[in-house]
Scaffold this motif. Structure first.
Motif, PDB file in Angstrom:
ATOM      1  N   CYS A  13       0.857  -1.196   0.000  1.00 49.73           N
ATOM      2  CA  CYS A  13       0.000   0.000   0.000  1.00 49.73           C
ATOM      3  C   CYS A  13       0.889   1.242   0.000  1.00 49.73           C
ATOM      4  O   CYS A  13       2.047   1.185   0.431  1.00 49.73           O
ATOM      5  N   CYS A  17      -3.615   2.980   6.306  1.00 54.24           N
ATOM      6  CA  CYS A  17      -4.801   3.673   6.834  1.00 54.24           C
ATOM      7  C   CYS A  17      -4.904   3.410   8.340  1.00 54.24           C
ATOM      8  O   CYS A  17      -4.510   2.346   8.816  1.00 54.24           O
ATOM      9  N   CYS A  20      -6.617   0.109   9.556  1.00 51.71           N
ATOM     10  CA  CYS A  20      -6.371  -1.110   8.780  1.00 51.71           C
ATOM     11  C   CYS A  20      -5.571  -2.155   9.538  1.00 51.71           C
ATOM     12  O   CYS A  20      -4.470  -1.879  10.009  1.00 51.71           O
TER      13      CYS A  20
END
Ligand code: SF4
Length: 378
Positions: A13, A17, A20
């Motif tokens: 990624c 986030c 997450c």
């Protein structure tokens, strides 16, 4: 039961986030390249190790598979076709995040056989996206959407989240309207869960993360159900809606408790009643696969009773529920001989509906689904 589905995990990624707990990491292009080298070898081994049919569904999930550049993306698709043969009409889904795609990459995916894209949009409100630690904003959603259509994708899922910190019903209404105006073929909508080990978990424990009260979350779910129904979407699973012909066939394999192969770090596969789990740590995964070894760290033969429970718990996520015939074909026994008492109890409570075909959650049961599932666990 023969296997004709494959999950491929891409654990990269652009940033992490705040909510997450998925198996995803911020990494360099060099590590991604080596990961692809390992994946190539693992795909070869898995294709050789298991008796399988032509693939009917493939799902590239993450992480963010579109973190790969165009050349790496081309490699990813090429190695899939080199190791596996596809059935006519195969569904190949790729998860993507707004802002991580360009036209070239999307065309490479399309040329490589991808039939379906799934964008992690989560919200159309920039302030909420920031609170979630998402890198994209609303404009990036529109840009990525246009590029995807331009590249020829005609089956697109958008993921939404509700029950977000500071989210009002009006904000959700605005997001739903923006989504409906775009008109994706598929929508997934989940309420935020605060998972251990995430920044949200720490902030929540310190009282720094204020979430909407439970009554609001229930109203939000109801709003999602009502608005999407009014816009012509069929709710076919407790968190998934589709226009005609656009249900996720790959995810239905999971919900029907059917077998699937899986490759990639931390991926879980389920074949011949055996569940296997791959090494989660990316450097370890790369090292193991490059030595030509399968990166499996755990294998478990799922006992018959547990398989039956899974069929109920996963199957009840589907609005059509679990049919008596499917249960009998799968397990060789009648569902009500195994779970008759539980089904009767929840039918009496108005949470399960039973007819000649099978068992499903009622409209009320959908809101209390977790309680129903728990009852099926011995
Ligand atoms: S984009 Fe998805 S997988 Fe990646 S960090 Fe965010 S929530 Fe996790």
């Amino acid at each position: 039961m023969s296997v004709s589905s494959l999950y491929v995990h891409i654990p990269f990624c652009a940033s992490k986030c705040y909510y997450c707990d998925f198996n995803s990491y911020v990494s360099t292009s060099d590590v991604m390249e080596r990961y692809l080298n390992g994946l190539d070898l693992e795909l070869e081994r898995v294709a050789a190790d298991y008796d399988h049919d032509l693939l009917k569904t493939v799902f590239f999930g993450g992480g963010t598979p579109t973190m790969f550049d165009s050349r790496q993306t081309e490699r990813m698709m090429e190695m899939l076709h080199r190791h596996f043969r596809m059935a006519d009409g195969v569904e190949i889904s790729v998860e993507a995040n707004p802002g991580t795609v360009d036209l070239e990459k999307l065309r490479v995916l399309k040329d490589g056989g991808a039939t379906r894209l799934s964008f992690g949009v989560q919200s159309f409100e920039n302030d909420l996206l920031q609170k979630l630690g998402r890198l994209h904003d609303r404009d990036a959603v529109y840009q990525s959407w246009e590029l995807a259509r331009l590249a020829g994708f005609d089956s697109i899922n958008l993921d939404l989240m509700f029950g977000l910190p500071g989210q009002s019903l009006a904000a959700l209404q605005h997001t739903l309207q923006a989504l409906i105006d775009l008109g994706p073929e598929h929508v997934s909508a989940y309420s935020l869960k605060v998972e251990e080990g995430t920044p949200f978990y720490t902030w929540h424990n310190r009282g720094q993360l204020i979430l909407p009260p439970e009554e609001d979350e229930i109203q939000m779910y109801q709003m999602v159900i009502d608005r999407l129904r009014a816009a012509g979407y069929e709710m076919y699973e407790i968190s998934n809606w589709a226009k005609r012909g656009h249900r996720s066939r790959h995810n239905q394999v999971y919900w029907r408790n059917e077998p699937y192969l899986a490759v990639g770090s931390g991926a879980h596969g389920y074949v011949d009643g055996v569940r296997y789990i791959n090494q989660k740590n990316v450097p370890d995964y790369i090292e193991t696969t490059l030595q030509g070894t399968r990166p499996v760290v755990e294998q478990e033969q799922i006992e018959v009773r547990m398989q039956q429970e899974d069929t109920m718990i996963l199957g009840l996520r589907l609005i059509e529920g679990v049919s008596f015939q499917r249960f009998r074909e799968r397990h060789g026994v009648d569902m009500l001989d195994v779970f008759g008492e539980i089904v009767a109890r929840f039918e009496a409570l108005g949470l399960l509906a039973v007819d000649d075909v099978g068992v499903r959650l009622t409209a009320q049961g959908i809101f209390l689904a977790n309680e129903v599932y728990a009852a099926f666990l011995e």
